[in-house]
Enzyme design. Structure first.
Site, PDB file in Angstrom:
ATOM      1  N   ALA A 130      -2.905  -5.358   4.333  1.00 29.63           N
ATOM      2  CA  ALA A 130      -2.389  -6.113   5.477  1.00 29.63           C
ATOM      3  C   ALA A 130      -3.353  -7.204   5.937  1.00 29.63           C
ATOM      4  CB  ALA A 130      -2.076  -5.159   6.629  1.00 29.63           C
ATOM      5  N   LEU A 131      -4.643  -6.991   5.779  1.00 31.01           N
ATOM      6  CA  LEU A 131      -5.604  -8.010   6.194  1.00 31.01           C
ATOM      7  C   LEU A 131      -5.511  -9.279   5.349  1.00 31.01           C
ATOM      8  CD1 LEU A 131      -8.774  -5.847   6.944  1.00 31.01           C
ATOM      9  CD2 LEU A 131      -7.318  -7.044   8.595  1.00 31.01           C
ATOM     10  N   HIS A 186     -10.514   2.157  11.681  1.00 28.82           N
ATOM     11  CA  HIS A 186     -10.051   1.129  10.744  1.00 28.82           C
ATOM     12  C   HIS A 186      -8.611   0.705  11.071  1.00 28.82           C
ATOM     13  CE1 HIS A 186     -10.007  -1.205   7.084  1.00 28.82           C
ATOM     14  NE2 HIS A 186      -8.940  -0.554   6.650  1.00 28.82           N
ATOM     15  N   ASN A 210       6.708 -11.637  11.489  1.00 26.02           N
ATOM     16  CA  ASN A 210       5.756 -10.545  11.264  1.00 26.02           C
ATOM     17  C   ASN A 210       6.498  -9.220  11.099  1.00 26.02           C
ATOM     18  OD1 ASN A 210       3.702  -8.684  11.218  1.00 26.02           O
ATOM     19  ND2 ASN A 210       2.692  -9.421  13.056  1.00 26.02           N
ATOM     20  N   CYS A 261       2.583  -2.162   5.916  1.00 23.97           N
ATOM     21  CA  CYS A 261       2.619  -0.984   6.776  1.00 23.97           C
ATOM     22  C   CYS A 261       1.200  -0.455   6.945  1.00 23.97           C
ATOM     23  CB  CYS A 261       3.508   0.083   6.147  1.00 23.97           C
ATOM     24  SG  CYS A 261       3.571   1.612   7.099  1.00 23.97           S
ATOM     25  N   TYR A 319       0.831  -1.203   0.000  1.00 27.39           N
ATOM     26  CA  TYR A 319       0.000   0.000   0.000  1.00 27.39           C
ATOM     27  C   TYR A 319       0.869   1.258   0.000  1.00 27.39           C
ATOM     28  CZ  TYR A 319      -3.950   3.028   1.138  1.00 27.39           C
ATOM     29  OH  TYR A 319      -4.910   3.993   1.117  1.00 27.39           O
TER      30      TYR A 319
END
Length: 183
Positions: free
Chosen positions: A59-60, A91, A115, A83, A28
């Site tokens: 990221a989800l 959110h 991670n 990030c 992103y």
């Protein structure tokens, strides 16, 4: 500020047999992602492992992609990169908490996952943490995944079949390859 802090890191190891690592990145913030990727690649190569890179929308989706790869491919370890920068809505908390929870659950199922999804307040904080020649959080995530893999190999545990697995039908359970059962 975090840039002045000194942290202990485990000594770099080496893999003792062929090792394939999947880097899953949510790009992103492209410039941040590129730094995270550079750090992860350098660390993986320094360990003597190989890597493959895939991109996901956000990221989800990172934990989902890792879970899919574990079920459908042959990777030994995984590096989650991305990030999340706080915005004006809740959110941020959802994305941070759920992506982290997903990665943690994968680890608890036996996957070796590092991670490297940054969760920060500002873009400047992200830049400092991502920089491959600086805090190198991408390299740190790769090292974490490989250290976990080293432990798994040391203990001799199979990572396959750990956690939830699809139910098999009776013919598979009985070992019947033709799909019929003898009476």
């Amino acid at each position: 500020m975090a840039t002045n802090e000194t942290h202990y890191t485990l000594p770099r190891g080496q893999v003792d047999k062929p090792t394939k690592v999947l880097i899953v990145v949510a790009p992103y913030y492209r410039d941040v992602a590129d730094q995270l990727i550079a750090g992860a690649r350098a660390e993986i190569e320094a360990w003597g492992a190989t890597h493959e890179l895939i991109e996901v929308p956000g990221a989800l989706e990172v934990p989902t992609a890792i879970g899919m790869a574990e079920r459908m491919s042959d990777f030994d370890a995984y590096v989650a990169l991305g990030c999340v920068i706080r915005g004006e809505t809740t959110h941020y908390e959802t994305v941070c908490n759920d992506s982290s929870r997903g990665i943690t659950l994968l680890g608890l199922q036996g996957l070796c996952v590092g991670n490297g999804i940054l969760t920060v307040e500002t873009k400047a904080q992200a830049d400092v943490r991502a920089e491959a020649e600086g805090q190198n959080k991408g390299g740190g995530a790769a090292a974490a995944a490989l250290h976990l893999l080293t432990l798994a190999r040391k203990w001799g545990a199979s990572r396959k079949g750990v956690g939830f697995v699809p139910q098999r039908d009776e013919t598979q359970l009985a070992g019947d390859t033709k799909g019929t059962r003898d009476a």
